[in-house]
Design a protein around this motif. Structure first.
Motif, short mmCIF file in Angstrom:
data_model
loop_
_atom_site.label_atom_id
_atom_site.label_comp_id
_atom_site.label_asym_id
_atom_site.label_seq_id
_atom_site.Cartn_x
_atom_site.Cartn_y
_atom_site.Cartn_z
N TYR A 156 0.85 -1.18 0.00
CA TYR A 156 0.00 0.00 0.00
C TYR A 156 0.89 1.24 0.00
O TYR A 156 2.08 1.17 0.30
CB TYR A 156 -0.89 0.03 1.25
CG TYR A 156 -1.93 -1.05 1.33
CD1 TYR A 156 -3.08 -0.99 0.55
CD2 TYR A 156 -1.79 -2.12 2.22
CE1 TYR A 156 -4.06 -1.96 0.63
CE2 TYR A 156 -2.77 -3.10 2.30
CZ TYR A 156 -3.90 -3.02 1.50
OH TYR A 156 -4.87 -3.99 1.58
N THR A 157 0.30 2.37 -0.31
CA THR A 157 0.98 3.65 -0.13
C THR A 157 0.17 4.48 0.86
O THR A 157 -0.99 4.17 1.15
CB THR A 157 1.11 4.41 -1.46
OG1 THR A 157 -0.18 4.54 -2.08
CG2 THR A 157 2.04 3.66 -2.41
N VAL A 158 0.78 5.56 1.35
CA VAL A 158 0.07 6.41 2.31
C VAL A 158 -1.03 7.20 1.61
O VAL A 158 -2.19 7.21 2.03
CB VAL A 158 1.05 7.35 3.03
CG1 VAL A 158 0.29 8.33 3.92
CG2 VAL A 158 2.05 6.55 3.84
N ALA A 159 -0.67 7.88 0.54
CA ALA A 159 -1.64 8.63 -0.26
C ALA A 159 -1.87 7.90 -1.57
O ALA A 159 -0.92 7.34 -2.15
CB ALA A 159 -1.14 10.04 -0.53
N PRO A 160 -3.10 7.87 -2.07
CA PRO A 160 -3.35 7.17 -3.35
C PRO A 160 -2.75 7.94 -4.51
O PRO A 160 -2.72 9.18 -4.52
CB PRO A 160 -4.88 7.14 -3.42
CG PRO A 160 -5.33 8.31 -2.63
CD PRO A 160 -4.32 8.47 -1.52
N GLY A 161 -2.28 7.21 -5.49
CA GLY A 161 -1.73 7.85 -6.69
C GLY A 161 -2.77 8.39 -7.63
O GLY A 161 -2.44 9.09 -8.58
N TYR A 162 -4.03 8.05 -7.39
CA TYR A 162 -5.14 8.49 -8.24
C TYR A 162 -6.24 9.07 -7.36
O TYR A 162 -6.37 8.70 -6.18
CB TYR A 162 -5.69 7.31 -9.04
CG TYR A 162 -4.69 6.68 -9.96
CD1 TYR A 162 -4.50 7.15 -11.25
CD2 TYR A 162 -3.92 5.59 -9.54
CE1 TYR A 162 -3.59 6.56 -12.10
CE2 TYR A 162 -2.99 5.00 -10.38
CZ TYR A 162 -2.84 5.49 -11.66
OH TYR A 162 -1.91 4.92 -12.49
N PRO A 163 -7.06 9.96 -7.90
CA PRO A 163 -8.18 10.49 -7.12
C PRO A 163 -9.09 9.36 -6.63
O PRO A 163 -9.37 8.42 -7.36
CB PRO A 163 -8.91 11.40 -8.12
CG PRO A 163 -7.87 11.76 -9.14
CD PRO A 163 -6.97 10.57 -9.25
N ASP A 164 -9.53 9.46 -5.38
CA ASP A 164 -10.34 8.40 -4.78
C ASP A 164 -11.53 9.04 -4.09
O ASP A 164 -11.42 9.59 -2.99
CB ASP A 164 -9.51 7.59 -3.77
CG ASP A 164 -10.20 6.30 -3.37
OD1 ASP A 164 -11.44 6.26 -3.35
OD2 ASP A 164 -9.48 5.32 -3.07
N PHE A 165 -12.67 8.95 -4.74
CA PHE A 165 -13.88 9.59 -4.24
C PHE A 165 -14.35 8.98 -2.93
O PHE A 165 -14.91 9.65 -2.07
CB PHE A 165 -14.99 9.47 -5.30
CG PHE A 165 -16.34 9.91 -4.84
CD1 PHE A 165 -16.62 11.25 -4.66
CD2 PHE A 165 -17.34 8.98 -4.58
CE1 PHE A 165 -17.88 11.66 -4.23
CE2 PHE A 165 -18.59 9.38 -4.16
CZ PHE A 165 -18.87 10.72 -3.98
#
Length: 533
Positions: free
Chosen positions: A459-468
Motif C-alpha cells: 500500500y501507499t500512504v496517499a493514493p496515486g489516483y483520485p479516490d472519491f
C-alpha cells in the motif's frame, strides 16, 4: 417482323466488352477485389500489432491501479478494501469484470500481470467482434430502409468491417491521443488490458443487438438481457457507460419511437428497470454515489478540451460523411449518435464540468464509422471511389501519426529515426522492491511511484489516483507532501510513520536525508528504497 442487325456503337461495345478489357466489368470487379483484400490485410496487420503488444504489456497510465485491484481481489474476493491504501473503503474499480479476473487469479494462482494479459486478449476480442456486429447491423438497417445503401455479403461484408476497424484505429489526428476509452491504435496499445477496452467492446455489442431488437419482434428475455448488459457496462467503466448510453438512446430514436409497436415499450421499460436494479444491488460500491464525484475530476479532464484539431482533425472527414447520411436519412443512427455526443461534450465545456468530456468518443466513433460505411454505401460508383481515395489518404496520415506504437514490439534501436521520434518510453516497474517489500506493507512514496507500487501488493500512504470513496484523501496527500519536504523535522516524520504504519520509504530525488531511515536497495532512475528503523 423485321430483324435489324445490331450496329456497332458505344452501348453495344460496352455490352460486348471482354472481361479483361480496360474499363470493363471484369476489370472493375478485380479492382474492387484487390481493394477489399488490401483493406483486410491492413486491418489484420493492425490487429497483429495489438496482439503482439500484449506480450510486453507496456506500462503507462492506470495499469498500476488495475493490477492493484486484482491484487486485493486475489487475496480477499469478498472484502478487498481500498486497492491503493490500507483502508476499508469501497472502490468503483471493483467491477463485475475485475471481480471475475480476481477470482481467476485466486483460483489458478496466476500472477496478476498474466491475468491482465488475458484481460487484454478478451477485451480486444470483444471489441473486434462488437465492431463487426455493429457495422453489419447498420448496413442491414440501411438496406432494409432502402436509403441508398447496398447490402454487403461475404467478402464485401468483411471489407466493410475491416475498413470500419481501420477508421476507429487511425482516423484521429496528427498528434496521438492516449486515453482509456479512446480506441486509437496507440491508445489501445497501452490500454488493451484496461476494463475500458472490454467495456467499449460490450457497448458495440449492445448497440448491434439493440438495433436488431428494434427491427424485430423480440421477447422479454432479450430486453432483460440488454438491460443487464447496459448495467454491466456502467459498472465496469462509468465513462464508457455514458458513451454506451448515448449510443443506445440514438439507436432507439433512429427507430422512430412513434412508429414502434406498442409491445416494445413495456419490454424496453422492463429492461431499463432491471438494469437500474443491477446497478443498485452491486455489492462492491455504490454506483449512484458516483454522481457527486465529478468535482474532484474536473482539473484532470480539462485536458480533453485542448488541441482538438491536432488530436482529432482527421475525424472531420467522418463529419462530412455524417452530413451525407443525415441528408439521405434524417433518422440515421450515427448522425443522431454524433449529435447527442456533441451536445454532452459541448455542455461540459460551457458549464465547466470537464469530466463530461469523457463523452467525446460518442462524437468520434459515429463519425469514424460513417466515413467507412459511406465508402461502401454511396449510391454511385464514382462517389464510392472518391470516398475511398480520400479516406485512404486520411488513414495513412493517421497511421503515421501513431507509428510510435510499433516501438512496443520492435526494439527501439531497430526503429527508423522518424518512427523512434514518435515512440514513448513505457514507465519502469517496481519489481526491484519485491525481495524486501511484502504484500500489505505500507510504503511512503510521492505521486508517480504511488501509481505503480500497489501493483505488486504493498500500500501507499496517499493514493496515486483520485479516490472519491476515501474520506481522508486530502489529509493523506498533505502528510506525504510534508514528509518529503526538505525542512520537515525528523520527529514529524516519525509521527507520520506511526500514524500510517509506514515500513518503507521510496525517495526519487536523492535529497532525503534522515537518520531514522536505512538504505536497503537502489532502483532505476536514481531511486532509493529505505527501511524505517
Amino acid at each position: 417482323m423485321t430483324v435489324r442487325p445490331v450496329r456497332s456503337g458505344r452501348s453495344a461495345g460496352a455490352r460486348s466488352a471482354p472481361p479483361g478489357r480496360a474499363g470493363g466489368p471484369g476489370a472493375a470487379l478485380r479492382s474492387a477485389g484487390i481493394a477489399r483484400a488490401a483493406v483486410q490485410i491492413a486491418a489484420g496487420s493492425a490487429l497483429v500489432l495489438l496482439l503482439a503488444v500484449i506480450v510486453p504489456l507496456p506500462w503507462a497510465g492506470d495499469l498500476g491501479m488495475h493490477a492493484a485491484t486484482l491484487q486485493r481481489l486475489r487475496h480477499d474476493l469478498a472484502d478487498p478494501g481500498n486497492p491503493l491504501v490500507d483502508a476499508n473503503t469501497q472502490s468503483p474499480y471493483y467491477s463485475p469484470w475485475t471481480v471475475l479476473l480476481g477470482g481467476l487469479a485466486r483460483l489458478t494462482g496466476l500472477p496478476v500481470f498474466t491475468v491482465l494479459r488475458l484481460a487484454a486478449l478478451a477485451g480486444l476480442a470483444l471489441l473486434v467482434t462488437g465492431v463487426r456486429r455493429y457495422a453489419r447491423a447498420l448496413t442491414e438497417r440501411e438496406a432494409a430502409r432502402g436509403s441508398g445503401a447496398r447490402a454487403a455479403h461475404g467478402a464485401g461484408q468483411r471489407a466493410v468491417f475491416a475498413l470500419a476497424l481501420l477508421s476507429l484505429l487511425f482516423l484521429w489526428g496528427t498528434t496521438p491521443f492516449l486515453w482509456s476509452g479512446f480506441p486509437g491504435l496507440h491508445s489501445l496499445a497501452l490500454t488493451a488490458s484496461y476494463p475500458s477496452t472490454l467495456t467499449l467492446g460490450l457497448a458495440f455489442h449492445l448497440w448491434a443487438r439493440l438495433t436488431a431488437a428494434l427491427r424485430s419482434r423480440t421477447g422479454w428475455g432479450t430486453w432483460a438481457g440488454l438491460g443487464a448488459l447496459w448495467a454491466v457496462i456502467l459498472l465496469c467503466h462509468q465513462f464508457t457507460g455514458v458513451v454506451a448510453t448515448v449510443g443506445a438512446l440514438a439507436t432507439v430514436l433512429s427507430a422512430r419511437p412513434a412508429r414502434l409497436p406498442r409491445a416494445v415499450w413495456p419490454r424496453l421499460g422492463a429492461g431499463l428497470l432491471l438494469g437500474v436494479l443491477v446497478l443498485w444491488a452491486w455489492p462492491y460500491y455504490d454506483f449512484f454515489a458516483l454522481m457527486g464525484a465529478g468535482a474532484g475530476l474536473e482539473s484532470v479532464h480539462r485536458e480533453l478540451y485542448r488541441d482538438l484539431p491536432a488530436r482529432f482533425g482527421l475525424v472531420l472527414l467522418g463529419v462530412a460523411a455524417l452530413a451525407v447520411r443525415w441528408r439521405r436519412d434524417r433518422w440515421d443512427p450515427l448522425a443522431l449518435f454524433f449529435a447527442l455526443g456533441a451536445l454532452v461534450f459541448a455542455a461540459g465545456r460551457l458549464s465547466g464540468h470537464y469530466a463530461w468530456g469523457r463523452a467525446l468518443p460518442a462524437v468520434l466513433i459515429p463519425a469514424q464509422l460513417a466515413a467507412a460505411l459511406e465508402t461502401f454505401g454511396a449510391a454511385r460508383r464514382t462517389l464510392r471511389a472518391g470516398w475511398a481515395v480520400v479516406l485512404t489518404g486520411a488513414l495513412a496520415v493517421g497511421a503515421w501519426a501513431q507509428a510510435g506504437a510499433v516501438g512496443y514490439v520492435v526494439p527501439r534501436e531497430a526503429l527508423p529515426p522518424a518512427v523512434e521520434a514518435r515512440y514513448r518510453e513505457p514507465w519502469t516497474g517496481y519489481h526491484w522492491m519485491s525481495p524486501w517489500v511484502k504484500y500489505g506493507d505500507v510504503v511512503m512514496a510521492e505521486t508517480e511511484p504511488a501509481r505503480r507500487i500497489p501493483a505488486y501488493g504493498p500500500y501507499t500512504v496517499a493514493p496515486g489516483y483520485p479516490d472519491f470513496f476515501l474520506p481522508d484523501e486530502k489529509r493523506r496527500a498533505a502528510a506525504t507532501e510534508q514528509y518529503f519536504a526538505p525542512r520537515t523535522p525528523e520527529r514529524v516524520r516519525r509521527g507520520i510513520e506511526r500514524a500510517y504504519g509506514v515500513r518503507w520509504v521510496v525517495d526519487t530525488t536523492g535529497t532525503l536525508h534522515d537518520t531514522g531511515l536505512r538504505a536497503v536497495a537502489r532502483g532505476p532512475e536514481g531511486q532509493t528504497l529505505y527501511a524505517v528503523r
